[in-house]
Enzyme design. Sequence first.
Site, PDB file in Angstrom:
ATOM      1  N   LYS A  81       0.850  -1.189   0.000  1.00  0.00           N
ATOM      2  CA  LYS A  81       0.000   0.000   0.000  1.00  0.00           C
ATOM      3  C   LYS A  81       0.887   1.240   0.000  1.00  0.00           C
ATOM      4  O   LYS A  81       1.915   1.271   0.679  1.00  0.00           O
ATOM      5  CB  LYS A  81      -0.896  -0.027   1.238  1.00  0.00           C
ATOM      6  N   SER A 156      -9.590   1.611   3.092  1.00  0.00           N
ATOM      7  CA  SER A 156      -8.812   2.408   2.175  1.00  0.00           C
ATOM      8  C   SER A 156      -7.741   1.605   1.426  1.00  0.00           C
ATOM      9  O   SER A 156      -7.087   2.120   0.537  1.00  0.00           O
ATOM     10  CB  SER A 156      -8.114   3.526   2.961  1.00  0.00           C
ATOM     11  N   SER A 180      -9.676  -0.776   7.389  1.00  0.00           N
ATOM     12  CA  SER A 180      -9.186  -0.626   6.025  1.00  0.00           C
ATOM     13  C   SER A 180      -8.407  -1.802   5.462  1.00  0.00           C
ATOM     14  O   SER A 180      -8.007  -1.782   4.302  1.00  0.00           O
ATOM     15  CB  SER A 180      -8.331   0.642   5.916  1.00  0.00           C
TER      16      SER A 180
END
Length: 508
Positions: A81, A156, A180
Site C-alpha cells: 500500500k 482504504s 481498512s
Amino acid sequence: MDTDPTALDAVELGRRLAAGELSSVDLTRAFLDRIAERDAGLGAYLHVDGDAALARAAEIDGARGSGVELGPLAGVPVALKDVFVTEGVPTTSGSRILEGWRPPYDATVTTRLKAAGTVLLGKTNMDEFAMGSSTENSAYRPTRNPWDPDRVPGGSSGGSSAAVAGGLAPWALGTDTGGSIRQPAALTGLVGHKPTYGGVSRYGMIAFSSSLDQAGPMARTVLDAALLHEAIGGHDPRDSTSIDAPVPVLAEAARRGAGGDLSGLRVGVVRELGGEGHTDGYEPGVLARVQEAVALLERLGAEVREVSCPAFDLALPAYYLIAPSEASSNLARFEGVRFGLRVGDDGSRSLEEVMSLTREQGFGPEVKRRIILGTYALSAGYYDAYYGQAQKVRTLIGRDFAAAWESGVDVLVSPTSPTVAWPIGARVDDPLAMYAADLCTLPASLAGVPATSVPAGLSGGLPVGLQVMAPALADDRCYRVAAAVEAALDDARGHRLLDELDRRGVAP
C-alpha cells in the site's frame, strides 16, 4: 510449467521456488505481464517498476543458486500500500500533496520484507491518507473490484485488495485504522488481518490516526496471511507504541485450524453487529452467509452463544471524532516546505500563503472534511464535549471486550461489512453512508484487539466476509478460527472462493 503461477497462493509459490520448479524472475515477469494486461481496467497500482523488480528477483535466484539458505518468502513478489515509505520509490499516500516524493529511507515493514527476500512489485492505490472505505478518494484514480469492475473494492486498502483478488500480486500489505484491511478483504473475497495494536511497527507508515493505525496482511489464504504477518511483526524500538513481546506463532495456528477441530473453543456472536434488533443497514444475504458460517463453527466442535456489547453501538460516532482529531495533528506536517507539492512559491508570497495554497490544492475534499472536523473537536470549548466524550466511549468499548473475554468466550464473530461491494459512485456524495461501511470493524480498532476477515461465501454473486476478533496478543486464535472456516467452506464448495473469478473468466 503448465499452471499459471499468478493463480497460485504464496505458500505454493514459495514451495516451487525452493524446489527449483520456478525461478523468481519468471514468476515476477508473470505478475508484471498480468499487471500490464489488466491494471488499466482495475487501477490497483500507483507505481510499478518492472526493471527493479526483475533485478531483485534475479538477485534472489542468484543467492538460491549459490546455496544460500533462504526463508519461505524468498523470491515471492509482494505489493505494498502506498502509505509505507520506500527508499527511492514514489510514496504518495494517495495524495497530490506528496506527488513525486521519493523517501530517503524504508519503513520497518519494508525493511523486514526485503530481509525476508520478497520482491516488490509496486505501490498500490488507496484512499487519500487512508481516509475512505471505497478507494474512490484517491487523488489519482479510483480502484475497481475484480468481481465486478463497476463496483468498489473497499477501502482504504482497495488497491491492495484489488491487486491480490485480481491476480496482480500473490499477497499485499494494507493498513487498518478503522477497518481498512478487513473491509476491502471482505468485499473482494480475501483474507485480511488487523494485528493487535503495537504488534507491527508503524515506523515509516504515513500516519492517519496514530492510536489506531496498524499494518497487516491481505492474502488469498489464511496461511498466506499468517506467514506474511510473521515476516513483518515483532518489536521495533523506533516505534514507541511497539509491543516488546515475541510474535505469536501464527502459521502453525493456521495449519492447526485447517485441521477442522474446534472442540473446546467458545465463540461469541455479537448481538449489536447484525444480531436480532440490530439489523438495520445489514443486507439479508450478508447475514445469511454469516449465520451459515457460525453454524459451521458449531459443526466443527465450537460452543456458540450470543454476547451483548452495548457500547459497540457508539463506535461509529466515537471513531469519527477520535480519528479526525488525530489526523488534524498528523497532517499538519504537510505544508509544502519540506517535501512533496509546493504551490505559489514564486517569491511574491509569504510562507503562510504558500502553505495555504499548497494545502488547498494538495488535499482532497475528504481529507479537508476530516481535518476540519478534527480541528473543531479539539478546539477550546469543545474538546471535552466531543473528543473527551469519544475517548470515554472508547473506554466503554474496551470494557465490553473485556467483559466478553471474562464471560468465557475465546473469540467474537460478526459480519465484516454490513453489505457486499456497492456500485462506484453510489456513496461518494453521502459521507454517512460511506462511513457506515465500517460499522462492524470499528470496535476492534478502537479497542486495539486483533481481528480477521475470512471469506464466508457469496451474496448475489459477490463476496461476504466473516470477522473473527480475539483478545490483545491472541492473533493466533483469529488465524486458527479463520483457517477452520476456510477449510470447511472449501471442502463444501470443492474450490477456493477466488477460483470463482477464474471460472467466470473475469478480466477487467
